[in-house]
Design an enzyme around this catalytic site. Structure first.
Site, PDB file in Angstrom:
ATOM      1  N   HIS A  72       0.382  -0.321 -10.801  1.00 19.32           N
ATOM      2  CA  HIS A  72      -0.349  -1.049  -9.977  1.00 19.32           C
ATOM      3  C   HIS A  72      -0.870  -2.334 -10.548  1.00 19.32           C
ATOM      4  O   HIS A  72      -2.197  -2.675 -10.672  1.00 19.32           O
ATOM      5  CB  HIS A  72      -1.451  -0.696  -9.235  1.00 19.32           C
ATOM      6  CG  HIS A  72      -2.170  -1.366  -7.827  1.00 19.32           C
ATOM      7  ND1 HIS A  72      -2.177   0.065  -6.361  1.00 19.32           N
ATOM      8  CD2 HIS A  72      -2.101  -1.885  -6.615  1.00 19.32           C
ATOM      9  CE1 HIS A  72      -2.594  -0.775  -5.910  1.00 19.32           C
ATOM     10  NE2 HIS A  72      -2.553  -2.681  -5.853  1.00 19.32           N
TER      11      HIS A  72
ATOM     12  N   GLU B 241      -3.678   8.155  -6.436  1.00 18.64           N
ATOM     13  CA  GLU B 241      -3.561   6.801  -7.816  1.00 18.64           C
ATOM     14  C   GLU B 241      -4.447   7.243  -8.521  1.00 18.64           C
ATOM     15  O   GLU B 241      -6.300   7.719  -8.243  1.00 18.64           O
ATOM     16  CB  GLU B 241      -3.117   5.181  -7.420  1.00 18.64           C
ATOM     17  CG  GLU B 241      -2.568   4.337  -6.928  1.00 18.64           C
ATOM     18  CD  GLU B 241      -2.066   3.165  -6.576  1.00 18.64           C
ATOM     19  OE1 GLU B 241      -3.401   2.480  -7.326  1.00 18.64           O
ATOM     20  OE2 GLU B 241      -1.072   2.162  -6.627  1.00 18.64           O
TER      21      GLU B 241
ATOM     22  N   ARG C 206       0.806  -0.926   0.104  1.00 13.88           N
ATOM     23  CA  ARG C 206      -0.118   0.098  -0.048  1.00 13.88           C
ATOM     24  C   ARG C 206       1.143   1.340  -0.291  1.00 13.88           C
ATOM     25  O   ARG C 206       2.028   1.741   0.821  1.00 13.88           O
ATOM     26  CB  ARG C 206      -0.418  -0.009   1.864  1.00 13.88           C
ATOM     27  CG  ARG C 206      -2.143  -1.126   1.538  1.00 13.88           C
ATOM     28  CD  ARG C 206      -2.770  -0.554   0.474  1.00 13.88           C
ATOM     29  NE  ARG C 206      -4.269  -1.936  -0.220  1.00 13.88           N
ATOM     30  CZ  ARG C 206      -4.600  -2.927  -0.517  1.00 13.88           C
ATOM     31  NH1 ARG C 206      -3.617  -2.720  -1.389  1.00 13.88           N
ATOM     32  NH2 ARG C 206      -4.971  -3.597  -0.739  1.00 13.88           N
TER      33      ARG C 206
END
Length: 329
Positions: free
Chosen positions: A291, A272, A243
């Site tokens: 990601h 993001e 994270r």
């Protein structure tokens, strides 16, 4: 009963494995939503009004305000692991089932990507490749790296994925240190993989390469910050596929500039998509990926299969499968 299914902020569900989308279409109407990551709960409920099943990505946050304004919702099926963006208590109060992908589905994919990003960072793969593309072969001496063999490795968060990262680190022959207040590994596993449990300060002081694999909670927000970085072994590297908010990003930039930190690789950022003016994007000692740790064919297939099975179970009047955390032997 009519079922309306919303796929929210997942750019991958049903794209590679189109059969998963087609399976949902046999059950009800399906629509993809790409919404702001920071959308408030009430606005999110308004956008998803009339939908009683949600396939959810890592964003946005389904909070109490969302559930208070969302009628007839039956299921949130996470296209991923972790409940970080779902208020489980509020969901339960409103009778909404919440399910995640079993942890083992993402285990190898995320851990292997962590190692790939870290090795690319340490061996300066991206900047040296860009220089070769630019016809600057003569610059190759600028891209010195370090070996992994015999170095000391650290894993912060030794659960499902962190334990696999530790296993991969162990192949290099150096000691592997883990820091986790509640590691889900057995004593036999620790011995077999030459892994030692230590406190955070010890890990930071001793390790050449550090992997962040902790779940995000109130106790570890900005765990790596300007103060904890002072304990870091000079010249260490950090990789974060967990994270983004586990690190204070300015502290990372400052540590790279001072030489305390040699480089940072991340597949997860606090915001993001990453803003175009973020200093990480201008630093060749930083590798960012969007990601994509779970983006292997094997992993995405397993994730999609689980989401489809969750929907089928709800339609059949059954509870979706919710895997409990298990011990690694």
């Amino acid at each position: 009963m009519e079922y309306n299914i919303a796929v929210v902020n997942s750019s991958s569900f049903g794209q590679i494995f189109t059969e998963h989308w087609q399976e949902l279409e046999k059950i009800g109407s399906v629509k993809r939503f790409m919404l702001p990551t920071d959308i408030d709960g009430k606005s999110l409920a308004e956008k998803l009004h009339g939908y009683n099943i949600i396939i959810a990505s890592v964003t946005p946050f389904f909070n109490k305000e969302f559930f208070d304004n969302m009628d007839d919702l039956l299921l949130i099926s996470r296209h991923g692991i972790g409940f970080n963006n779902v208020d489980i208590k509020a969901a339960k109060e409103h009778g909404v089932q919440v399910a995640i992908v079993p942890q083992h589905v993402e285990r190898n994919s995320v851990a292997e990507n962590e190692l790939a990003n870290l090795m690319a960072l340490v061996r300066r793969v991206v900047p040296s490749s860009e220089r070769e593309r630019a016809g600057r072969y003569q610059d190759r001496a600028q891209f010195m790296g370090n070996e992994f063999s015999g170095k000391t490795f650290g894993v912060i968060g030794c659960g499902n994925i962190g334990s696999r990262v530790a296993e991969l680190f162990s192949i290099f022959g150096g000691p592997v240190l883990v820091n986790d207040p509640d590691p889900h590994v057995s004593g036999e596993w620790l011995t077999n993989h030459n892994v030692e449990q230590v406190d955070l300060e010890t890990l930071l002081k001793r390790c050449d390469y550090i992997s962040l694999n902790a779940s995000l909670n109130d106790g570890n927000y900005h765990l790596i910050n300007s103060e904890t970085i002072k304990n870091l072994k000079k010249g260490a590297y950090i990789c974060n596929n967990a994270r983004g908010a586990l690190v204070e990003e300015k502290a990372i930039s400052d540590a790279i500039e001072s030489g305390q930190l040699s480089g940072y690789a991340a597949d997860a950022m606090e915001v993001e998509p990453v803003p175009a003016d973020h200093p990480f994007l201008k630093n060749d000692r930083v590798i960012l990926t969007p990601h994509t740790s779970a983006y292997t064919y094997e992993c995405l297939h397993g994730m999609g299969e689980k989401c489809v099975s969750d929907v089928r179970n709800i339609v059949a009047g059954k509870r979706p499968v919710r895997e409990l955390t298990h011990t690694i032997d």
